[in-house]
Enzyme design. Sequence first.
Site, short mmCIF file in Angstrom:
data_model
loop_
_atom_site.label_atom_id
_atom_site.label_comp_id
_atom_site.label_asym_id
_atom_site.label_seq_id
_atom_site.Cartn_x
_atom_site.Cartn_y
_atom_site.Cartn_z
NE ARG A 1 -6.92 4.28 5.93
CZ ARG A 1 -6.06 4.97 6.66
NH1 ARG A 1 -6.31 5.21 7.92
NH2 ARG A 1 -4.95 5.43 6.14
CG ASP B 1 3.34 1.54 9.41
OD1 ASP B 1 2.99 2.41 10.22
OD2 ASP B 1 3.40 1.77 8.18
CB CYS C 1 -4.47 11.35 11.61
SG CYS C 1 -2.92 10.60 12.00
CE LYS D 1 -1.76 1.57 4.04
NZ LYS D 1 -1.46 2.99 4.30
CG ASN D 2 2.50 2.70 3.54
OD1 ASN D 2 1.31 2.96 3.36
ND2 ASN D 2 3.04 2.56 4.74
NE ARG E 1 1.00 10.28 10.36
CZ ARG E 1 0.54 9.22 9.72
NH1 ARG E 1 -0.65 8.76 9.97
NH2 ARG E 1 1.28 8.62 8.81
C1 UD1 Z 1 4.51 6.89 6.22
C2 UD1 Z 1 3.63 5.68 6.09
C3 UD1 Z 1 3.11 5.24 7.46
C4 UD1 Z 1 4.28 5.03 8.41
C5 UD1 Z 1 5.19 6.26 8.44
C6 UD1 Z 1 6.46 6.05 9.25
C7 UD1 Z 1 2.65 5.96 3.89
C8 UD1 Z 1 1.45 6.24 3.08
N1 UD1 Z 1 2.51 6.00 5.22
O1 UD1 Z 1 3.69 7.94 6.75
O2 UD1 Z 1 2.38 4.01 7.30
O3 UD1 Z 1 3.79 4.81 9.72
O4 UD1 Z 1 5.58 6.61 7.09
O5 UD1 Z 1 7.17 4.96 8.77
O6 UD1 Z 1 3.72 5.66 3.38
N2 UD1 Z 1 6.68 14.75 10.35
C9 UD1 Z 1 6.84 16.09 10.63
N3 UD1 Z 1 6.73 16.98 9.59
C10 UD1 Z 1 6.49 16.60 8.30
C11 UD1 Z 1 6.35 15.23 8.03
C12 UD1 Z 1 6.45 14.32 9.06
O7 UD1 Z 1 7.06 16.47 11.76
O8 UD1 Z 1 6.42 17.46 7.42
C13 UD1 Z 1 6.81 13.75 11.45
C14 UD1 Z 1 5.54 12.93 11.67
O9 UD1 Z 1 4.63 13.61 12.49
C15 UD1 Z 1 6.10 11.69 12.32
C16 UD1 Z 1 7.46 11.52 11.64
O10 UD1 Z 1 7.77 12.79 11.07
O11 UD1 Z 1 6.30 11.89 13.69
C17 UD1 Z 1 7.50 10.48 10.53
O12 UD1 Z 1 6.41 10.67 9.66
P1 UD1 Z 1 6.47 10.32 8.10
O13 UD1 Z 1 7.64 9.43 7.84
O14 UD1 Z 1 6.36 11.57 7.33
O15 UD1 Z 1 5.14 9.50 7.95
P2 UD1 Z 1 4.18 9.45 6.69
O16 UD1 Z 1 4.96 9.67 5.45
O17 UD1 Z 1 3.00 10.29 6.96
#
Ligand code: UD1
Length: 430
Positions: free
Chosen positions: A409, A316, A125, A22-23, A130
């Site tokens: 999902r 995850d 969320c 999915k990711n 996030r």
């Molecule tokens: C992706 C995955 C999710 C997984 C996560 C971490 C997808 C669709 N989802 O989510 O299943 O749990 O990676 O492996 O691929 N953060 C910030 N600022 C930003 C972006 C992120 O502070 O602009 C923080 C987030 O709040 C979190 C951390 O960085 O604490 C990691 O998040 P991130 O790797 O961005 O997760 P996703 O890409 O949303």
Amino acid sequence: MDKIRIRGGQRLEGQIPISGAKNAALPLLAACLLTDETLVLRNLPHLADIATMTHLLAQHGAELSMAGEHPGGGHMGHVLKLCAAHIASTEAPYDIVRKMRASVLVLGPLLARCGQARVSLPGGCAIGTRPVDMHIRGLETLGAEIELDDGYIVANAPDGLQGGVVVFPTVSVGATENMLMAATLAKGEVVLENAAREPEVADLANCLNQMGARIEGIGSDTLRIQGVARLSGTDYSVLPDRIEAATYAIAAAITGGDVELLGAQSETMEAVIAALEQAKVTVERTDCGIRVRADGATALEGIDVTTAPYPGFPTDLQAQMMTLMTVANGAAMITETIFENRFQHVPELMRMGADITVKGATAMVRGDHDGLHGAPVMATDLRASVSLVLAGLAARGETTINRVYHLDRGYERLEEKLSGCGADIARLVE
Ligand code: UD1
């Protein structure tokens, strides 16, 4: 609303085919916006999140057509053709983005291709605040002008994006993917430092290169991208889902079963396999994937696990691992370092008899191999929900899981895959 009913205590035995990730699929779908040619994606999983993304892409003007099933593979290997020859709208509306945070992945491609985008902020969320600040800062470094207006990210780059060096303050999968897609069409060289190294990021980069992008350093934390004037279409197969595979590995372990995970790629699962082996689960690489065996919960050992960006132990899988630890011998300390609010499965597991104490980002689990009993439970996110399915498989008696839409999902045909190996699991449609 549908529910899942499980009567626990059945040992799982057999084979489970692993779906496309999915990711990896979500950013690959968004990548269709970077070209006016057709992108063919194979091995897409049938999931609610994929439907949400295709709905969003159609709304941007992409034309989509299903192209049949994998030969002989039954439900496996869904093929989708996507063609965004004309972008009809550069706006990603709140109504779609609020359903799925990964919708924000259209921001980079739209801005790079059209010089503008208006994408709703995803908002909070269940597993934490996030934010998307790193996505925004990164695009600004490439020359975009960005404002926040009425809950929307309004981005403009009328002369296109420029080269630049982006140093991510922390590792973010989504920010790396958004920047990677945006950078492919920038004028000059873009360097992404402290980039996420997740296999899903590498899958995206490999597909982009097949489309004509010039990305170096794939799989490392420094990605170097030489911008090109345009990208072409291609035909690409999504990598197998390492999180789904590891979830079923834990299902085999928690039931003292013996299951082969067809198509699972062990090289993307090293940290999880090491943790399972430390917990006394037997993991073997086979010609078709991996085989996972355990001699019953009595043989499992409690271990300590700390989540970390890849190649560390994935956040995850934290909830699923915690569930395994509830039936292992001895104590286990599970520490979550990626998200601040990802222990929502704990009170539900405790209702099933688990002994868990949470202090800040750490959960202390005191394993008890005849501990869990069935109960009606409910969870607020995808991985927490599946951890309750695993608990239900191990528990005595009946467990009903509410809010099945979380499972839909991210887990394709969950009941069918588990019942094919002997689980007593059914969906109750209401
Ligand atoms: C992706 C995955 C999710 C997984 C996560 C971490 C997808 C669709 N989802 O989510 O299943 O749990 O990676 O492996 O691929 N953060 C910030 N600022 C930003 C972006 C992120 O502070 O602009 C923080 C987030 O709040 C979190 C951390 O960085 O604490 C990691 O998040 P991130 O790797 O961005 O997760 P996703 O890409 O949303």
